[in-house]
Every structure is written in C-alpha cells, then in structure tokens.
Design a protein around this motif. Structure first.
Motif, PDB file in Angstrom:
ATOM      1  N   SER A 170      -8.454   1.745  -3.562  1.00 23.23           N
ATOM      2  CA  SER A 170      -7.968   3.044  -3.101  1.00 23.23           C
ATOM      3  C   SER A 170      -9.010   3.684  -2.200  1.00 23.23           C
ATOM      4  O   SER A 170     -10.193   3.319  -2.214  1.00 23.23           O
ATOM      5  CB  SER A 170      -7.648   3.967  -4.279  1.00 23.23           C
ATOM      6  OG  SER A 170      -8.805   4.222  -5.054  1.00 23.23           O
ATOM      7  N   PHE A 206     -11.737  -2.803  -2.317  1.00 23.68           N
ATOM      8  CA  PHE A 206     -10.842  -3.620  -3.133  1.00 23.68           C
ATOM      9  C   PHE A 206     -11.655  -4.398  -4.163  1.00 23.68           C
ATOM     10  O   PHE A 206     -12.729  -4.914  -3.863  1.00 23.68           O
ATOM     11  CB  PHE A 206     -10.047  -4.596  -2.267  1.00 23.68           C
ATOM     12  CG  PHE A 206      -8.895  -3.962  -1.547  1.00 23.68           C
ATOM     13  CD1 PHE A 206      -7.610  -4.020  -2.070  1.00 23.68           C
ATOM     14  CD2 PHE A 206      -9.091  -3.305  -0.349  1.00 23.68           C
ATOM     15  CE1 PHE A 206      -6.550  -3.441  -1.405  1.00 23.68           C
ATOM     16  CE2 PHE A 206      -8.034  -2.718   0.326  1.00 23.68           C
ATOM     17  CZ  PHE A 206      -6.758  -2.788  -0.207  1.00 23.68           C
ATOM     18  N   THR A 265       0.839  -1.194   0.000  1.00 24.62           N
ATOM     19  CA  THR A 265       0.000   0.000   0.000  1.00 24.62           C
ATOM     20  C   THR A 265       0.873   1.242   0.000  1.00 24.62           C
ATOM     21  O   THR A 265       1.959   1.253   0.585  1.00 24.62           O
ATOM     22  CB  THR A 265      -0.923   0.049   1.233  1.00 24.62           C
ATOM     23  OG1 THR A 265      -0.125   0.062   2.422  1.00 24.62           O
ATOM     24  CG2 THR A 265      -1.863  -1.132   1.258  1.00 24.62           C
ATOM     25  N   THR A 278      -6.920  -4.721  -6.302  1.00 26.81           N
ATOM     26  CA  THR A 278      -6.433  -3.372  -6.035  1.00 26.81           C
ATOM     27  C   THR A 278      -7.579  -2.533  -5.484  1.00 26.81           C
ATOM     28  O   THR A 278      -8.759  -2.864  -5.656  1.00 26.81           O
ATOM     29  CB  THR A 278      -5.889  -2.693  -7.306  1.00 26.81           C
ATOM     30  OG1 THR A 278      -6.931  -2.621  -8.285  1.00 26.81           O
ATOM     31  CG2 THR A 278      -4.709  -3.463  -7.880  1.00 26.81           C
ATOM     32  N   SER A 334      -2.510  -2.878  -3.337  1.00 26.11           N
ATOM     33  CA  SER A 334      -2.670  -4.076  -4.156  1.00 26.11           C
ATOM     34  C   SER A 334      -2.340  -5.291  -3.301  1.00 26.11           C
ATOM     35  O   SER A 334      -1.536  -5.213  -2.365  1.00 26.11           O
ATOM     36  CB  SER A 334      -1.756  -4.030  -5.384  1.00 26.11           C
ATOM     37  OG  SER A 334      -0.391  -4.051  -5.002  1.00 26.11           O
ATOM     38  N   TYR A 349      -3.459   3.909  -1.885  1.00 22.72           N
ATOM     39  CA  TYR A 349      -3.635   2.929  -2.962  1.00 22.72           C
ATOM     40  C   TYR A 349      -2.993   1.620  -2.532  1.00 22.72           C
ATOM     41  O   TYR A 349      -1.888   1.620  -1.971  1.00 22.72           O
ATOM     42  CB  TYR A 349      -2.987   3.421  -4.255  1.00 22.72           C
ATOM     43  CG  TYR A 349      -2.969   2.368  -5.346  1.00 22.72           C
ATOM     44  CD1 TYR A 349      -4.085   2.152  -6.143  1.00 22.72           C
ATOM     45  CD2 TYR A 349      -1.845   1.567  -5.553  1.00 22.72           C
ATOM     46  CE1 TYR A 349      -4.087   1.175  -7.122  1.00 22.72           C
ATOM     47  CE2 TYR A 349      -1.838   0.587  -6.536  1.00 22.72           C
ATOM     48  CZ  TYR A 349      -2.967   0.397  -7.320  1.00 22.72           C
ATOM     49  OH  TYR A 349      -2.965  -0.579  -8.278  1.00 22.72           O
TER      50      TYR A 349
END
Length: 410
Positions: free
Chosen positions: A193, A223, A146, A191, A173, A171
C-alpha cells in the motif's frame, strides 16, 4: 546448472513481478468512466461528471446536490510472441477477461464547495501463457489488482475558475507463476500500500472555452510477498523462498487539456498526458539469504538490483461529444500513446508498445435523475521488436475495452 544461471533466474523472476505491478497489462489504466472513455479519455478540461475525482477534481463544482456514478470496464487483451526467425510459429496468450471497477459519490455542501469519494482500479490486469511455451522461464501466469481510495474536495473561486484537491490510499495485491531454469515452479504472492495526492484546476477565459490541468503524484508502494519454489529436485534446499520486499513507483501523472464548444450541440477536447516513468530507473529486491552453495561460499538466493532506465511517457487524446437531443449524446475519440519501456527491457509477463486507440460511446438519460453511459475502445499496439537478450522476439498485442456506467442524481 551453474550458480550464475540460478541467480539469473531469481533476478528475472522478481524483476518481472515489479514490471507487472508497474504497468498492469502492458499499459496504465485510464478508463475510469464510460463518458470519458467514449471521448478517448479527453476529459480533463470538462470533467463534468463524478469521475472528475480521477480526471480533474476541480470539475466537481459543476455538480449539484448528491450524485452517484458506478460502473465497470470489460477488458479483453490478447498478445502473440514469435522469435527472431520470421518463420517461427507464434505463441498466443490464453483468453482472459478483466473487469476493473469504478465508483464515485459527490455531495454539494454549498454553492462553492463540493466533496466526493472515488474508488477505482488504476492497475488490474495480467497474462496467461501456455505452461511449456518457449518463454515459460519468464512468464506463465500473472495477475494484479489495485484499489485507489480517493477522497476529494473542490472549491469554486468564481464563475470562471475552480480548483480541487484529493488524497489517495492505494492498496494492491499480485500473484504470479513461472518456471525456473532448473525446471521447477516458482510462485509468488504479495501485497502493499501507499499514499499520494492529486489536484487540478479548470479555467474558462471565455464562455465557450474551458482549460483544464490536473496532477497526480508519484506514489511508492512497498510490496511484501511470499516466494515459493517447488519441483526443484536436488536444488530445493538452496531456494527456501521466504518473504521478499521491494519499493516500487507508481509514477506521477500530469493532464492538460482544452475543450471548445463549436456549436450548442458539439464540443471537442484535446488533451496531453505526461507520465513520469523515469522514476522506474532501477529495482532492488530485498530477500532473505539462502543456504551457502557448496564450494562457492555464496548464497544462490540473495538480494538483487537491476537497472531499468525507463523514460517519460506521453499520450495525446482528442475527443468529441454531440448532443442529439435532451436524452441522447454520442461520443468519439482517438488516442496516441508512446511506451516508456525500452526494447531491451520488454518481457512476456506484460509487454508494452506504442499504441493507437479508437473509441466510440454514448449516453441515454432515462429521466431527470437516472442516466446510462457506455463506450467501446479498440487498443492497437504497434509490433514490438524486443531486444531483451534473455528472450529476443516480436510482440503483437490488441485489447477490446467495453465500459458501462450508471449515474443517479438526488
């Protein structure tokens, strides 16, 4: 293979993903600057370098001109698991190295206003277990990264009081892999945000005493990820995978601290951190419905909800800094942290427990503009007796953390 077992497998898969996102390696990362890490993270009342963007943005008013600070933490975690039978052989995670970064820049607009931008990894770890270990249906591999982009501004009200405010774009993943109850392999990548804010204040009631408080808001991240099932044999058509979504909380944080100058060379600080993990009370995973399983009229792949009921977390920090001379400083610190994770919810993806950390550090000022900070922290977790009915057992974890930062003032 029963319909119930298959749905349970899918539920565990996705709840474990959420756990990894929330707790990054079994603990929230707070090592976002070598100077603070050397003092056990007790830095909210001083916040006297650009890492104040994370710890307390009000501290930016102490910086003049232009300042740049950048570095990394080298994290070496290790976890072992054994079943409820004392003589059972332990299984250990494979060796991994994680290197979360931090980068800060500040600019003094005038005698009262300083602005800055920070980029750091609030969560960024994972685990890797043997492919065929006893808990392979719960975890084989996982990793999360992140990034928090955190612009900030600080205002000096007077010589005794400063305040600061920041905004965050986070952000992230995630990638993970594990076996299913049917012997196949599930892999998942996603992913997401979210936005948040933080603010803080520093007040000096007397010359040698500094009081600090900072707040970082709850940020919910949605996510979205692709789930894939392979090696499922005859059951493959009933697990087509697809895109799943889940809204997950990154909890609210409150830091409070006091720093006192015992002598011109020695300053000590004590902090308390409160983390609102109670926001993680349940988890809902929205998934596309799979094909109807013959003879049941229901789909094995479907949305699921789990109750989590985590509690608030508390961490106490005590640190000290001693100036040997104009170039060299030495630091030390101790941390005690309580886990918010119930024993019944402990999972091998990223297990957590109460911990006691010990840190040491120091800095060297090369010249008027250039300086180097370094710190080492030993993270000692207490043994966790996990009562999770899906995988009962004991977890023992440790981590070694080495932090290095280089700063330059223009």
């Amino acid at each position: 293979m029963s319909k119930l077992n298959l749905r349970l497998t899918w539920t565990i898969v996705l709840s474990v993903l959420a756990f990894s996102i929330l707790f990054g390696g079994g603990y929230q990362l707070n090592e976002h600057g070598a100077r603070a890490t050397g003092m056990g993270g007790a830095f909210v009342a001083r916040a006297s370098d650009p890492s104040a963007i994370y710890f307390n943005p009000a501290g930016l008013t102490q910086l003049q001109g232009i300042n740049v600070l950048g570095g990394t933490s080298i994290i070496l975690p290790s976890t072992t698991f054994r079943g409820p039978v004392p003589s059972q052989t332990e299984t250990s995670t494979e060796s991994q190295v994680f290197t979360p970064i931090n980068l800060y820049g500040t600019y003094q607009i005038n005698d009262q206003i300083v602005v800055g931008l920070g980029v750091f990894n609030p969560y960024g770890l994972g685990t890797k277990w043997p492919v065929n270990w006893v808990g392979s249906q719960h975890a084989i591999e996982s990793e999360i990264v992140t990034f928090n982009f955190n612009p900030s501004v600080a205002y000096k009200i007077n010589d005794d009081l400063s305040v600061g405010l920041g905004l965050s774009l986070i952000y992230g993943s995630v990638a993970m892999k594990q076996r299913t109850a049917a012997g196949g392999i599930m892999s998942l990548e996603g992913t997401g945000s979210g936005f948040g804010f933080n603010f803080g204040a520093i007040y000096k009631p007397i010359e040698k005493l500094s009081l600090g408080v900072s707040f970082r808001s709850l940020t919910e991240i949605e996510f979205s990820g692709d789930a894939k099932f392979t090696e499922m044999g005859a059951l493959q058509p009933y697990f087509p995978g697809g895109t799943g979504k889940a809204k997950l909380p990154m909890p609210m944080n409150v830091f409070m601290g006091a720093a006192y100058e015992l002598m011109p060379e020695l300053t000590v600080e004590a902090d308390l951190q409160y983390v609102g993990w109670y926001a993680y009370n349940k988890l809902t995973i929205n998934l596309p419905l799979g094909p109807v399983f013959p003879g049941t009229g229901t789909q094995l792949q479907a949305p699921v909800t789990q109750i989590k009921n985590w509690s608030a977390g508390y961490t106490g920090r005590v640190g000290a800094e001693y100036k040997l001379d104009d170039q060299i400083c030495l630091r030390g610190g101790v941390i005690y942290g309580e886990t918010p994770q119930p024993r019944s919810k402990t999972e091998p993806m990223l297990p957590d427990a109460d911990r006691i950390n010990i840190s040491i550090g120091g800095s060297y000022k090369i010249n008027e503009n250039l300086s180097v900070d370094a710190a080492y922290m030993l993270v000692n977790f207490t043994e966790k007796d996990a009562t999770n009915s899906a995988l009962r057992g004991y977890y023992n974890s440790t981590a070694h953390v080495l932090c290095v930062n280089v700063g330059y003032a223009f």
